[in-house]
Design an enzyme around this catalytic site. Structure first.
Site, PDB file in Angstrom:
ATOM      1  N   HIS A 134      66.870  33.447  29.160  1.00 28.33           N
ATOM      2  CA  HIS A 134      67.846  34.293  28.453  1.00 28.33           C
ATOM      3  C   HIS A 134      67.207  35.584  27.902  1.00 28.33           C
ATOM      4  O   HIS A 134      67.563  36.655  28.343  1.00 28.33           O
ATOM      5  CB  HIS A 134      68.598  33.554  27.332  1.00 28.33           C
ATOM      6  CG  HIS A 134      69.329  32.334  27.808  1.00 28.33           C
ATOM      7  ND1 HIS A 134      70.294  32.393  28.794  1.00 28.33           N
ATOM      8  CD2 HIS A 134      69.234  31.021  27.458  1.00 28.33           C
ATOM      9  CE1 HIS A 134      70.764  31.161  29.006  1.00 28.33           C
ATOM     10  NE2 HIS A 134      70.137  30.314  28.219  1.00 28.33           N
ATOM     11  N   ASP A 166      72.437  27.924  35.069  1.00 25.71           N
ATOM     12  CA  ASP A 166      72.430  27.341  33.726  1.00 25.71           C
ATOM     13  C   ASP A 166      73.543  26.315  33.494  1.00 25.71           C
ATOM     14  O   ASP A 166      73.420  25.154  33.856  1.00 25.71           O
ATOM     15  CB  ASP A 166      72.477  28.485  32.701  1.00 25.71           C
ATOM     16  CG  ASP A 166      72.210  28.042  31.268  1.00 25.71           C
ATOM     17  OD1 ASP A 166      71.938  26.859  31.064  1.00 25.71           O
ATOM     18  OD2 ASP A 166      72.280  28.881  30.355  1.00 25.71           O
TER      19      ASP A 166
HETATM   20 ZN   LIG Z   1      69.775  26.364  29.395  1.00 25.40          ZN
END
Ligand SMILES: [Zn+2]
Length: 466
Positions: free
Chosen positions: A288, A339
Site C-alpha cells: 500500500h 489484495d
Molecule cells: Zn492486505
C-alpha cells in the site's frame, strides 16, 4: 522433460518491445529459445514457415505471466456483499472477520482453489498469499499447526499456479493511543503468541535451505503491520526471512489512522519504525504505502524496497492514493496485487496506478504501458522470490499469457499499440491462453484443471457465508 513450441502472433520481449511471429520454445518449465520472425534463426529454432503440427498458435498479444503480489484468498468471499449499504474500512474488516471465523482447512482449500483458478483465468502465474489465518477458532493450533498454510499450497497446485506463502506474524489486536491491544475474537486464530513461536511454526512448514516448500511453492514471511506486531517482535521475523533467503512483506500506512496512532505510541511514522527495525530493503515489499510523506520517501530512497500497490482494493476501501511516481522515483520497484479481490484483474490494477496518478496531479503520462507491465510481471515475480520468472526469454520460467486483440474491447488496435491496448483497454476476460511453468493451464478461456470455476466459487463461498 517435455519440449513445447508456440508461435505467438505478437509477443512482448525484454529489450525488444512487441515483435511479430515469435517462435517460443521450452523444455520442461523453462524457455529454451525465443525467436522473432525477423531475427536471425538460432541453431535450435526451425524456420517459422514450416509450422509443424506440434506448434501451438497463440493469437493476439502474448505477455509473460502476471504476478499477483498481494492476496488474501479468503477475502474473495466478501466480493459484492461488502458493497451493500454503506460502511467504512473498519465495518468492512468486521465482515472479513466473520468469514475468517468460519473457515477450516477443508473449506479454505476449496475457496482458495476456486479463487486461484479465477486468478489463472486472469493470466496470473504466481500469487503472493499473505496468510495469517493460522489456527482454530479461539487460537488453538490444528493437529498440524500449518494445516491452513498447506491447504493454500495445495490449492495453488490444484489451480496450476506457483505460490509464495507469505506466512504472517500477527500478534496484537491493534494499536491504540494507550499501546498495543491484545488479540480478541476472530483475531485469536491469527496469533502464535510471540515472534519466536511464529518462527518455529513457519520453520515446521518444512522448506529447504533455499525456502522451497515444493517445486511450485516458496516460503515467505510477513509482518502484518505495525498495528499487529510490536516493535520488539519484528526482529525474529526479519532474521527468519534472512535465514531462508525468503521475501518479507508488510502492510504499511494503508490508512491515515495507522500513521496517527503510530506517531502517538512510537513517536514516528510506520515507515521510520520499519526502517529502524531493519525491516526495509531489497528483499522486502511494503504493501500500500498510501500515506507516506517526504520524510518516509527519503528513508525508502535507494533501499530498493518493493512497493506493492493494490489500486482496486485501495479505492474500494477508500484508503487514498499512493504516491506511485514518487515511490518509483525513490527507487522502489512497483508491484501489483488484487489484495481483497474486489476484482481479480491485474490489467485493471496496472492502469489503476496510472489513473490514480492522473487524478491526483491533474495531468497525464506518468507511467508507460511497458512500465506498468514490468510491475505486473518481472518486478512482481522478483518481489515474491521468483527472479527467474516474468520475462519471455531463454532460461526464464515458461509462463505465457495471451490477450485477445479482437474482442469487443480491444478490436482495432494496431500492432504498434498492442501493449497500450492490453494495459488500457483489455480486461481479465480478454485473457485466452495461459501457460505456467511450461504447462497449459488455460486454453481458449477455459481452465483445464478446474473445469467449472464459477460453480466452484459459488459453492465454496456459499459454504462459508452460510
Ligand atoms: Zn492486505
Amino acid at each position: 522433460m517435455t519440449r513445447r513450441r508456440w508461435l505467438a502472433d505478437l509477443a512482448w520481449l525484454p529489450g525488444q518491445g512487441v515483435r511479430r511471429d515469435v517462435l517460443i520454445e521450452a523444455d520442461g518449465d523453462r524457455f529454451t529459445s525465443v525467436t522473432p520472425a525477423s531475427a536471425p534463426a538460432t541453431t535450435s529454432a526451425p524456420p517459422v514457415t514450416s509450422a509443424p503440427s506440434d506448434i501451438i498458435r497463440l493469437r493476439g498479444l502474448t505477455l509473460p505471466g502476471f504476478a499477483n503480489a498481494h492476496s488474501h484468498a479468503f477475502h474473495r468471499a466478501l466480493r459484492s456483499t461488502t458493497q451493500a449499504g454503506r460502511g467504512t474500512f473498519w465495518t468492512w474488516r468486521e465482515r472479513m472477520y466473520d468469514v475468517a471465523a468460519r473457515l477450516d482447512p477443508d473449506s479454505y482449500h476449496r475457496l482458495a482453489r476456486a479463487t486461484f483458478a479465477e486468478m489463472a483465468l486472469a493470466g496470473i502465474s504466481c500469487v503472493g498469499e499473505f496468510h495469517y489465518l493460522h489456527h482454530q477458532p479461539g487460537g488453538h493450533p490444528y493437529a498440524d499447526p500449518n494445516a491452513m498454510g498447506r491447504a493454500l499450497v495445495q490449492a495453488a497446485a490444484d489451480a496450476g499456479l506457483r505460490i509464495t506463502l507469505l506466512d504472517t506474524c500477527y500478534l496484537s489486536g491493534g494499536l491504540a493511543e494507550e499501546g498495543l491491544l491484545p488479540l480478541a475474537g476472530t483475531q485469536l486464530r491469527f496469533g502464535d503468541g510471540d515472534a519466536v513461536r511464529w518462527a518455529a511454526r513457519a520453520t515446521e512448514l518444512g522448506c529447504d535451505p533455499h525456502g522451497m516448500i515444493a517445486p511450485h511453492a516458496q516460503a515467505g514471511a510477513a509482518i502484518h503491520s505495525v498495528r499487529a506486531v510490536p516493535r520488539g517482535q519484528m526482529h525474529p521475523v526479519v532474521a527468519w526471512a534472512h535465514r531462508f533467503g525468503a521475501p518479507l512483506h508488510v502492510h504499511m500506512s494503508e490508512q491515515r489512522a495507522e500513521n496517527e496512532v503510530c506517531q502517538v505510541v512510537y513517536g514516528m511514522s510506520p515507515t521510520r519504525l520499519l526502517y529502524e527495525e531493519d525491516v526495509l530493503g531489497p528483499r522486502t515489499t511494503v504493501v500500500h504505502a498510501t500515506h507516506v510523506d517526504d520524510g518516509d520517501l527519503e528513508l525508502l530512497s535507494g533501499g530498493q524496497t518493493f512497493a506493492c500497490l493494490c489500486p482496486t482494493t485501495e479505492r474500494d476501501l477508500g484508503d487514498g492514493l499512493a504516491p506511485a511516481r514518487a515511490l518509483a522515483a525513490a527507487g522502489c520497484p512497483l508491484t501489483l496485487g488484487s489484495d481483497s479481490h474486489a476484482v481479480v484483474d491485474i490489467l485493471e490494477e496496472a492502469r489503476g496506478v496510472e489513473y490514480a496518478e492522473r487524478l491526483a496531479r491533474q495531468a497525464r503520462g506518468h507511467f508507460t504501458a511497458e512500465a506498468l507491465l514490468r510491475a505486473a510481471s518481472t518486478d512482481g515475480h522478483t518481489s515474491l522470490g521468483w527472479p527467474d520468472a516474468g520475462e519471455i526469454a531463454p532460461g526464464a520460467r515458461a509462463d505465457l499469457v495471451s490477450v485477445s486483440l479482437d474482442s469487443v474491447r480491444t478490436a482495432g488496435a494496431a500492432d504498434g499499440v498492442a501493449l497500450e491496448a492490453a494495459v488500457f483497454a483489455a480486461t481479465a476476460a480478454d485473457v485466452t491462453d495461459v501457460v505456467i511453468s511450461g504447462r497449459d493451464v488455460v486454453r481458449d478461456g477455459v481452465h483445464l484443471l478446474v473445469p467449472d470455476v464459477p460453480g466452484e466459487l459459488s459453492r465454496s463461498i456459499r459454504a462459508v457465508l452460510g
